[in-house]
Write a protein that holds these residues in place. Sequence first.
Motif, PDB file in Angstrom:
ATOM      1  N   ALA A   1       0.920  -1.175  -0.054  1.00  0.00           N
ATOM      2  CA  ALA A   1      -0.016   0.149  -0.078  1.00  0.00           C
ATOM      3  C   ALA A   1       0.986   1.294  -0.072  1.00  0.00           C
ATOM      4  O   ALA A   1       1.069   1.966   0.837  1.00  0.00           O
ATOM      5  CB  ALA A   1      -0.972   0.061   1.376  1.00  0.00           C
ATOM      6  N   PRO A   2       1.419   1.625  -1.113  1.00  0.00           N
ATOM      7  CA  PRO A   2       2.265   2.744  -1.121  1.00  0.00           C
ATOM      8  C   PRO A   2       1.660   4.002  -1.027  1.00  0.00           C
ATOM      9  O   PRO A   2       0.363   4.035  -1.337  1.00  0.00           O
ATOM     10  CB  PRO A   2       3.095   2.641  -2.614  1.00  0.00           C
ATOM     11  N   ILE A   3       2.308   5.122  -0.686  1.00  0.00           N
ATOM     12  CA  ILE A   3       1.921   6.335  -0.405  1.00  0.00           C
ATOM     13  C   ILE A   3       1.824   7.180  -1.874  1.00  0.00           C
ATOM     14  O   ILE A   3       2.810   7.008  -2.503  1.00  0.00           O
ATOM     15  CB  ILE A   3       2.416   7.435   0.482  1.00  0.00           C
ATOM     16  N   LEU A   4       0.734   7.294  -2.419  1.00  0.00           N
ATOM     17  CA  LEU A   4       0.701   7.618  -3.858  1.00  0.00           C
ATOM     18  C   LEU A   4       0.188   9.383  -3.814  1.00  0.00           C
ATOM     19  O   LEU A   4      -0.760   9.513  -3.327  1.00  0.00           O
ATOM     20  CB  LEU A   4      -0.515   7.083  -4.589  1.00  0.00           C
ATOM     21  N   PRO A   5       0.851   9.974  -4.686  1.00  0.00           N
ATOM     22  CA  PRO A   5       0.444  11.581  -4.761  1.00  0.00           C
ATOM     23  C   PRO A   5      -0.648  11.577  -5.659  1.00  0.00           C
ATOM     24  O   PRO A   5      -0.600  10.894  -6.826  1.00  0.00           O
ATOM     25  CB  PRO A   5       1.827  11.962  -5.219  1.00  0.00           C
ATOM     26  N   PRO A   6      -1.325  12.667  -5.904  1.00  0.00           N
ATOM     27  CA  PRO A   6      -2.198  12.747  -6.746  1.00  0.00           C
ATOM     28  C   PRO A   6      -2.112  13.584  -8.126  1.00  0.00           C
ATOM     29  O   PRO A   6      -0.869  13.930  -7.902  1.00  0.00           O
ATOM     30  CB  PRO A   6      -3.325  13.813  -6.044  1.00  0.00           C
ATOM     31  N   GLY A   7      -2.602  13.713  -8.976  1.00  0.00           N
ATOM     32  CA  GLY A   7      -2.276  14.172 -10.206  1.00  0.00           C
ATOM     33  C   GLY A   7      -1.484  13.484 -11.321  1.00  0.00           C
ATOM     34  O   GLY A   7      -0.702  14.158 -11.992  1.00  0.00           O
ATOM     35  N   CYS A   8      -1.331  12.029 -11.210  1.00  0.00           N
ATOM     36  CA  CYS A   8      -0.646  11.570 -11.964  1.00  0.00           C
ATOM     37  C   CYS A   8      -1.027  10.158 -12.313  1.00  0.00           C
ATOM     38  O   CYS A   8      -1.978   9.557 -11.728  1.00  0.00           O
ATOM     39  CB  CYS A   8       1.032  11.141 -11.303  1.00  0.00           C
ATOM     40  N   GLU A   9      -0.739   9.609 -13.489  1.00  0.00           N
ATOM     41  CA  GLU A   9      -0.811   8.167 -13.647  1.00  0.00           C
ATOM     42  C   GLU A   9       0.175   7.156 -13.011  1.00  0.00           C
ATOM     43  O   GLU A   9       1.205   7.544 -12.806  1.00  0.00           O
ATOM     44  CB  GLU A   9      -0.847   7.777 -15.188  1.00  0.00           C
ATOM     45  N   ILE A  10      -0.425   6.038 -12.373  1.00  0.00           N
ATOM     46  CA  ILE A  10       0.476   5.309 -11.673  1.00  0.00           C
ATOM     47  C   ILE A  10       0.792   4.065 -12.693  1.00  0.00           C
ATOM     48  O   ILE A  10      -0.039   3.250 -13.076  1.00  0.00           O
ATOM     49  CB  ILE A  10      -0.085   4.948 -10.503  1.00  0.00           C
TER      50      ILE A  10
END
Length: 249
Positions: free
Chosen positions: A43-52
């Motif tokens: 469960a990585p910390i994901l920033p908003p505003g991007c494709e993963i």
Amino acid sequence: MPAPPETILVLGGTAEANLLVSRLSKAARAPRIILSLAGRTAAPILPPGCEIRIGGFGGADGLAAFLRETGVTWLVDATHPFAAGISRNAAKAADNAAVPRIALVRPAWEMRPGDHWIAVDCLGAARDALPKGARPFLALGRQHLAPFAHRPDLTPVVRMIDAPEPLAFAAEIVLGRPSADPHAEAALMSECAITHLVCRNSGGAASYAKVAAARTLGLPVVMIARPPAPPPPLAGSVDAVLALLGIDA
């Protein structure tokens, strides 16, 4: 000022990568941002505003193909300073695909008054530097623990973000992310009766609290030196990356 790149691939997994993505996404003329993660954390910390994108590319050739097929116009290698293999592949892939690349390499930690560092150059040397019967805090990540199986005299404590598969040696496991508070890290080390801290010289502020905690407690730190830096161009901060990209964010 140059127009912002159209598509930026960020090889991430670090706090700096997340901050870079966040800053890029808020730019006046925000580019398309793809954040690539290795997938080691459940469960990585994901920033908003991007494709993963999660998972490997299949080496340098696979990454080069992805750069071409996706229309990437800039590659930013913001991986961990010890992810030498990934950085080598990134440099080779960028050259093969004729895509400009920037390596974000945060400055290494340096000794401060009160520190007691034992400098080593690899995991095996870190294992061998520990005295008989030590109770080390192994702040290394699960994929770097195997050498310590050869020291049955140790009673190590291992911190992991995700519950691990059975280890190859006996160890007390602490689940959770590192704290940014040196007092909390010191309290954990005291509670666990730690005699030594073993860590890699990752640099940056996000994981420095454990080093500060060891200083407070007077504990020796077995500090593993970094591998050689990737080829230039290098940037030492998110601001430096943005400047090289020509983006005001």
